[in-house]
Design an enzyme around this catalytic site. Structure first.
Site, PDB file in Angstrom:
ATOM      1  N   ASP A 173       0.722  -1.360  -0.097  1.00 34.27           N
ATOM      2  CA  ASP A 173       0.116  -0.168   0.029  1.00 34.27           C
ATOM      3  C   ASP A 173       0.758   1.252   0.133  1.00 34.27           C
ATOM      4  OD1 ASP A 173      -2.336   1.464   0.102  1.00 34.27           O
ATOM      5  OD2 ASP A 173      -2.182   1.653   2.226  1.00 34.27           O
ATOM      6  N   ARG A 218     -10.731  10.031 -12.219  1.00 31.90           N
ATOM      7  CA  ARG A 218     -10.015  10.449 -10.726  1.00 31.90           C
ATOM      8  C   ARG A 218      -9.424   9.032 -10.274  1.00 31.90           C
ATOM      9  NH1 ARG A 218     -14.057  12.497  -6.702  1.00 31.90           N
ATOM     10  NH2 ARG A 218     -12.248  12.396  -5.295  1.00 31.90           N
ATOM     11  N   LYS A 219      -9.593   8.030 -10.869  1.00 29.63           N
ATOM     12  CA  LYS A 219      -8.992   6.781 -10.709  1.00 29.63           C
ATOM     13  C   LYS A 219      -7.641   6.424 -11.254  1.00 29.63           C
ATOM     14  CE  LYS A 219     -13.448   4.409  -9.446  1.00 29.63           C
ATOM     15  NZ  LYS A 219     -14.275   3.308  -9.662  1.00 29.63           N
TER      16      LYS A 219
END
Length: 295
Positions: A173, A218-219
């Site tokens: 992450d 926006r991804k």
């Protein structure tokens, strides 16, 4: 309703004072009185003003030989020497890493006071070197790749002798999130899909590589692989979706116009109530004629 509007207005006043103080930090006043001379001397310092902040991405005594070897391999490609003997920017760039992002960001001297004073970055909150997350990131802007060299400390144990799956997920992450931020601006993790293939031994060194899949509005879609340092063994593979956060100015504008709209509606209602009250007073004070009375 009035109490809520009052709180909203106080929030906007605090935002205005924040922008004012930020302006004062960037552009300090020229003249100062004796009492404020110490404050002005602090404001006159460049941002970030501290030179003693520790960069956790630099080598330390806890790094093993493989960690140091890979660091030198990528770090040597951050600068290249031209034919004239001058150093030029290479394809790779080492990303510095601190234990508190806001503290060392531009303007962070003030912003850090808005959050808890003891807040620390999750992967950099252990003082003992080599005990937990030891890593360094290198970014290749041209190839849209980001490589992390990760050495897991003894505090990250899950299965006996191996790294905890949550610690591996944290590093995936971290690497993909930082890479997505470099590509798309500030992002938040929307989805992280991880497949564990083989365990990572404690104290071992692995390579985490992140690459861009695609962008849709926006991804930002990323792919990640955790392999042995020579690439022969796959430990973990993952995909992630990251959502670009809306700019602060757009959110502020939306809130401002919302407040204006609510105030307009409120003023109209108050005016209507006053008008109705005035009409009732006029009707009450008006003499009643006999023909208007109904029996």
């Amino acid at each position: 309703m009035a109490a809520n509007l009052s709180r909203i207005f106080r929030g906007f006043q605090s935002l205005r004072s924040t922008s004012f103080m930020k302006t004062q930090l960037i552009h300090p006043p020229v003249s100062c009185s004796f009492r404020t001379s110490s404050v002005c001397s602090i404001l006159s310092l460049p941002l970030p003003f501290t030179s003693k902040s520790r960069d956790f991405s630099l080598p330390n005594s806890s790094w093993n030989s493989e960690m140091k070897r890979l660091y030198e391999h990528y770090n040597s490609q951050c600068e290249v020497e031209s034919e004239d003997g001058e150093k030029q920017k290479g394809l790779w760039r080492r990303l510095p890493s601190y234990n508190r992002t806001l503290k060392y960001a531009s303007g962070g001297v003030y912003l850090s006071k808005l959050i808890q004073s003891k807040a620390r970055l999750f992967t950099r909150n252990i003082k003992e070197q080599g005990a937990a997350f030891e890593y360094v990131l290198f970014n290749n802007e041209e190839e849209q790749r980001c490589v992390c060299i990760f050495q897991a400390g003894h505090l990250l144990e899950g299965p006996p002798g191996n790294v905890h799956g949550g610690a591996i997920a944290t590093m995936i992450d971290t690497v993909t999130g930082i890479h997505a931020t470099l590509l798309s601006g500030t992002v938040m993790t929307a989805n992280l899909n991880i497949n564990y293939r083989s365990p990572i031994p404690l104290g071992g060194t692995v390579q985490i590589e992140s690459s861009l899949d695609r962008k849709e509005g926006r991804k930002t879609f990323m792919s990640c692989r955790v392999t042995s340092t020579d690439g022969s063994k796959l430990h973990t593979e993952a995909t992630g979706d990251f959502l670009t956060r809306q700019s602060f100015s757009s959110v502020t504008s939306f809130c401002f116009f919302t407040v204006v709209f609510l105030l307009s509606c409120s003023s109209v209602r108050v005016h209507q109530r006053e008008h109705d009250a005035a009409g009732m007073t006029t009707t009450t004070n008006r003499p009643i004629k006999r023909q208007e009375v109904c029996v």
